[in-house]
Enzyme design. Structure first.
Site, PDB file in Angstrom:
ATOM      1  N   ASP A 291       0.848  -1.190   0.000  1.00 18.53           N
ATOM      2  CA  ASP A 291       0.000   0.000   0.000  1.00 18.53           C
ATOM      3  C   ASP A 291       0.881   1.237   0.000  1.00 18.53           C
ATOM      4  O   ASP A 291       2.084   1.161   0.274  1.00 18.53           O
ATOM      5  CB  ASP A 291      -0.862   0.038   1.269  1.00 18.53           C
ATOM      6  CG  ASP A 291      -1.987  -0.990   1.215  1.00 18.53           C
ATOM      7  OD1 ASP A 291      -2.404  -1.352   0.117  1.00 18.53           O
ATOM      8  OD2 ASP A 291      -2.438  -1.411   2.296  1.00 18.53           O
ATOM      9  N   ASP A 567      -5.165  -3.669   4.307  1.00 19.15           N
ATOM     10  CA  ASP A 567      -5.754  -3.265   5.581  1.00 19.15           C
ATOM     11  C   ASP A 567      -7.265  -3.360   5.608  1.00 19.15           C
ATOM     12  O   ASP A 567      -7.873  -3.255   6.669  1.00 19.15           O
ATOM     13  CB  ASP A 567      -5.327  -1.827   5.942  1.00 19.15           C
ATOM     14  CG  ASP A 567      -5.660  -0.834   4.842  1.00 19.15           C
ATOM     15  OD1 ASP A 567      -6.395  -1.210   3.903  1.00 19.15           O
ATOM     16  OD2 ASP A 567      -5.185   0.313   4.923  1.00 19.15           O
ATOM     17  N   ASP A 571      -9.211  -6.508   0.997  1.00 21.71           N
ATOM     18  CA  ASP A 571      -7.861  -7.048   0.788  1.00 21.71           C
ATOM     19  C   ASP A 571      -7.733  -8.504   1.232  1.00 21.71           C
ATOM     20  O   ASP A 571      -6.718  -9.142   0.950  1.00 21.71           O
ATOM     21  CB  ASP A 571      -6.836  -6.209   1.571  1.00 21.71           C
ATOM     22  CG  ASP A 571      -6.713  -4.803   1.026  1.00 21.71           C
ATOM     23  OD1 ASP A 571      -6.803  -4.635  -0.204  1.00 21.71           O
ATOM     24  OD2 ASP A 571      -6.531  -3.864   1.818  1.00 21.71           O
TER      25      ASP A 571
END
Length: 849
Positions: A291, A567, A571
């Protein structure tokens, strides 16, 4: 027909089955065979000891692995227990599990949506971040036109697991349980099988290699022994001894404890590991998909640049700062609100504008929440005798709705095509520097407007602001370490592609190619494989859950060991599919943390890189103690071969009981200490291991069997014959019936036993490095190894000198001069391997340009 409104859980594996899997591991099976053979050989005490090792090791691994994946179960926690519904004209509270399509939900602020539903009336503000990854709340209203391409973007639909943060509405349920969007993600997670880690695969290969070698040696031994003059009974009994000598009883517990130590080391670095083998998997990682927000960056936004409506730099434009202060819902005093809005309010206040949140809210007439589809947010406020709309959003959306622009001096002028092009270039330049750019516009009204389309038309551009979430200071060095280690880093983010690429480049990530979600979805598998194996570093933006899962699948298909961060609920499937799912501990959802194998307590990319280093160190150490354990097979096997090939003319130099004392006693602690060895110099300068690379290489076998094993075997046999010959023994002499020769024989086997122990010390020191010289890592730097060597000497002394143990192991104190013979054994074994490693280093240096 629809079933309960609950997520289908996978049938939990019963704990006896899970424990049985640990007890039937290939290495565990070899230990069971060793126990049976020890029982047959008449050494029942040590047979029970081996059983205890198997059971204790299985219990340890079972306990570690019981922190298993509960991703689907955690998804269930996103469903409320009760919901307000209207059935047959009456409002009642029902269990969420009892909801069915057609029920009318009554939703309000603070409610969690229990099922997928379509709004019938009213409007809501929804926090859908767990599903979409978008941090900003979205507006859902029954009267909005539905032109969304994806269901999750529809302005008239709400989804199970999302939260109502404002408003009130009625909605009709159209999907429950596994048919919901949340259920679809749960199904993706449940279908994804956990892949066997590289180490687990390699340990199985080692187990079968050991089994093949042990069985092959025994099969060859039987006819050789008979041909040399042994009876079939003698040949069979010593074939059992040969099998026991080839089974490393301490290998499995040593691997388990080394991985457990790696788990503790990772915890100290800020990474909680839920699966033992994940430590090694991280060490073999070739690709990291990370990310951006909060992982590469600090997740603390601030305004870095402001420009007026004509694109000129400004510091305190009153019209701009007023619009920024009014077009928010955040409260900085309470710390409530989107990080971006909090940063905008801090900027406005620093420019001299102070507008209390309660004053702002009391003067607000209408609020059109930020809509990710429209990419803008609007408020209508009472200002004096009139009304004013304040709009902020994506520049590409607002510029098309502006007919004029306001300069820093307060002059308003018409926007021409030339000015629009210049402003677009300014915005692109800001984005290319890693800024998240927002355009701000406004319009005055005599009467409060009701229609959003009217409010957001014929606007005056007040300016643009560039916000930055600065990269973490430590990330650039961590990315450089990745590149040095041959690891590629891809970025998967929900942010703008240009901004994400700029941040990536600031921290050293290549960002050679930017692929958005729709482009990725349309890309054929072969093209995606080619892109991921091109050596480029890619920025993926606006990726759906299936897209991230597809990236993980493609990398796995290409033979790349991939670590993927995440998160949100969306995901979870990708985290489960990746070789290593890495969840954010600080800002991540419970679902992501349960689906992942590793949880970062600090959400920091640098922690992942620290984990890679820890994983490589652990894998190196696994190889070191495998080398150490394998090296002792030769001095344990040679005595049996010598006995067999001599047809019994040479008595057995080492007994089966003494072999087990070595494998389970003197060998174990030094092997465990090698599992705690510090990293060798240059560890993070090596390329990642290939998934197919074996933990046992030809070079390892050459060092173990061809160098240290052969030297050790020659030395221990030298000690054995020295004691026997000194007592007057000749080949074929009876060492059982003659009391003098029998005592000398016990001393000779004792010297063989002690010779193996002394050689173990040299082997342990040599095994500490793969290439480096011992002086480079420090002779005394591993205090645990020094303690382990001291223990094995003490344990060997007890076996030799304690009468009770003498009777069990068949030992007798050797003559004093024998210790002078044994003393140089460690140095000779170490020196032989040191010379080989020095030659390897020179060859490596010659190959370097």
């Amino acid at each position: 027909m629809h079933g309960p409104n609950a997520l289908a859980l996978r049938e939990a594996q019963q704990w006896p089955v899970a424990l049985l899997k640990q007890l039937s591991h290939p290495l565990a099976l070899l230990l069971w065979v060793a126990a049976v053979l020890a029982w047959i050989a008449g050494t029942r005490e040590l047979a029970w000891a081996i059983v205890a090792v198997v059971v204790l090791n299985a219990a340890l691994a079972f306990w570690q692995e019981e922190q298993a994946e509960h991703a689907v179960e955690a998804l269930g926690e996103y469903l409320p227990q009760h919901s307000e519904v209207r059935r047959d004209g009456r409002v009642s509270s029902v269990l969420a599990a009892d909801l069915v399509p057609g029920d009318v939900l009554l939703l309000g602020e603070g409610d969690r949506v229990p099922a997928d539903a379509r709004l019938l009336s009213g409007a809501l503000e929804i926090d859908a971040s767990a599903l979409t990854g978008e941090s900003s709340p979205v507006e859902r209203a029954a009267d909005l036109p539905d032109t969304a391409l994806r269901p999750v973007d529809s302005p008239v639909l709400v989804f199970s697991g999302t939260v109502c943060t404002g408003g009130a509405a009625e909605a009709v349920v159209h999907a429950t349980g596994r048919h919901t969007e949340l259920g679809r993600i749960a199904a993706l997670s449940a279908r994804v099988r956990l892949a066997e880690s590289p180490l687990e695969h390699q340990v199985r290969r080692v187990a079968w290699l050991i089994a093949a070698v042990a069985t092959g040696a025994a099969v060859v031994f039987l006819p050789l022994g008979v041909l040399a003059g042994l009876s079939w009974t003698q040949a069979f009994l010593f074939a059992i001894g040969l099998l026991v000598a080839n089974v490393p009883e301490g290998l499995l517990p040593t691997i388990t404890l080394a991985l457990a130590a790696g788990v503790r080391g990772m915890a100290r670095r800020g990474a909680l590991v839920k699966r033992l083998s994940a430590v090694e998997t991280l060490g073999s990682t070739a690709v990291i998909c990370t990310d951006k927000t909060g992982t590469l960056t600090r997740n603390v936004m601030r305004v870095a640049e402001a420009r007026d409506g004509l694109g000129s730099l400004t510091s305190a434009d009153p019209a701009l700062t007023t619009a920024l202060a009014r077009c928010t819902t955040a409260d900085p005093r309470a710390g409530i609100g989107d990080p971006m809005e909090l940063a905008l309010l801090v900027f406005a206040e620093s420019s001299g504008l102070r507008l209390a949140p309660e004053t702002r809210d009391s003067q607000r007439i209408r609020l059109f929440r930020f809509d990710p589809h429209l990419k803008r947010m609007t408020t209508v406020d009472r200002v004096g005798d009139g009304y004013r709309a304040n709009v902020k959003g994506a520049p590409e959306e607002l510029l098309t709705r502006c007919t004029s622009a306001l300069s820093d001096a307060g002059a308003e002028q018409t926007l021409t095509d030339r000015e629009r092009a210049r402003l677009a270039a300014v915005v692109d330049g800001m984005a290319d520097r890693g800024l998240r750019v927002l355009a701000v516009a406004g319009r005055a009204f005599d009467h409060p407007p009701e229609d959003r389309a009217v409010v957001e038309s014929q606007l005056c551009l007040l300016g643009v602001v560039g916000l930055i979430d600065p990269p973490r200071a430590e990330v650039a060095a961590a990315v450089a370490a990745c590149h040095s280690a041959g690891i590629r880093v891809h970025v998967a983010t929900g942010d703008n592609g240009r901004t994400a690429a700029a941040i990536a480049q600031q921290v050293g990530i290549g960002a050679d190619h930017v692929v958005d979600g729709p482009a990725l979805d349309a890309m054929p598998e072969t093209d995606l494989d080619a892109l991921l194996t091109s050596g480029q570093e890619i920025v993926f933006c606006r990726a759906a859950p299936e897209s991230k899962l597809r990236i993980a699948d493609a990398l796995h298909h290409c033979g790349q060991v991939v670590a993927m961060t995440g998160d949100g609920v969306n995901d979870a499937p990708a985290l489960r599919r990746a070789d290593l799912g890495v969840a954010m501990g600080a800002r991540g959802t419970d679902v992501a943390r349960e689906a992942a194998t590793i949880v970062l307590t600090d959400d920091n990319f640098a922690t992942i890189v620290s984990g890679v280093e820890e994983g490589r160190r652990v894998y190196d150490n696994v190889r070191k103690f495998i080398l150490y354990i394998f090296a002792h097979a030769v001095p344990e096997v040679l005595p049996f071969l010598l006995f067999a090939l001599s047809g019994g003319a040479v008595p057995l130099p080492l007994t089966v009981l003494q072999i087990l004392a070595i494998d389970l006693g003197t060998e174990t602690l030094p092997a465990l200490a090698l599992g705690r060895e510090r990293a060798e110099p240059g560890l993070m300068s090596r390329p990642p291991r290939q998934r197919t690379e074996s933990v046992v290489t030809g070079r390892l076998l050459l060092r173990a069997w061809g160098i240290m094993g052969v030297v050790s075997g020659i030395l221990v046999l030298l000690g054995f014959f020295a004691v026997l010959l000194a007592a007057g023994w000749r080949p074929g002499a009876d060492v059982v019936g003659d009391p003098v020769l029998h005592h000398a024989y016990l001393q000779a086997t004792t010297v063989t036993f002690l010779g193996v122990v002394f050689c173990q010390i040299g082997t342990a020191m040599a095994s500490r490095t793969q290439y480096a010289a011992l002086r480079d890592v420090g002779v005394t730097s591993n205090k645990l190894l020094l303690g382990g060597c001291a223990f094995e000497l003490a344990f060997a002394a007890a076996i030799v000198y304690l009468p009770a143990l003498q009777a069990v192991f068949g030992t007798a104190p050797p003559p004093a001069w024998a210790f002078a013979l044994l003393a140089p054994f460690p140095v000779l074994v170490w020196a032989a391997d040191e010379l080989y490693r020095a030659r390897s280093r020179r060859a490596f240096d010659d190959e370097m340009p």
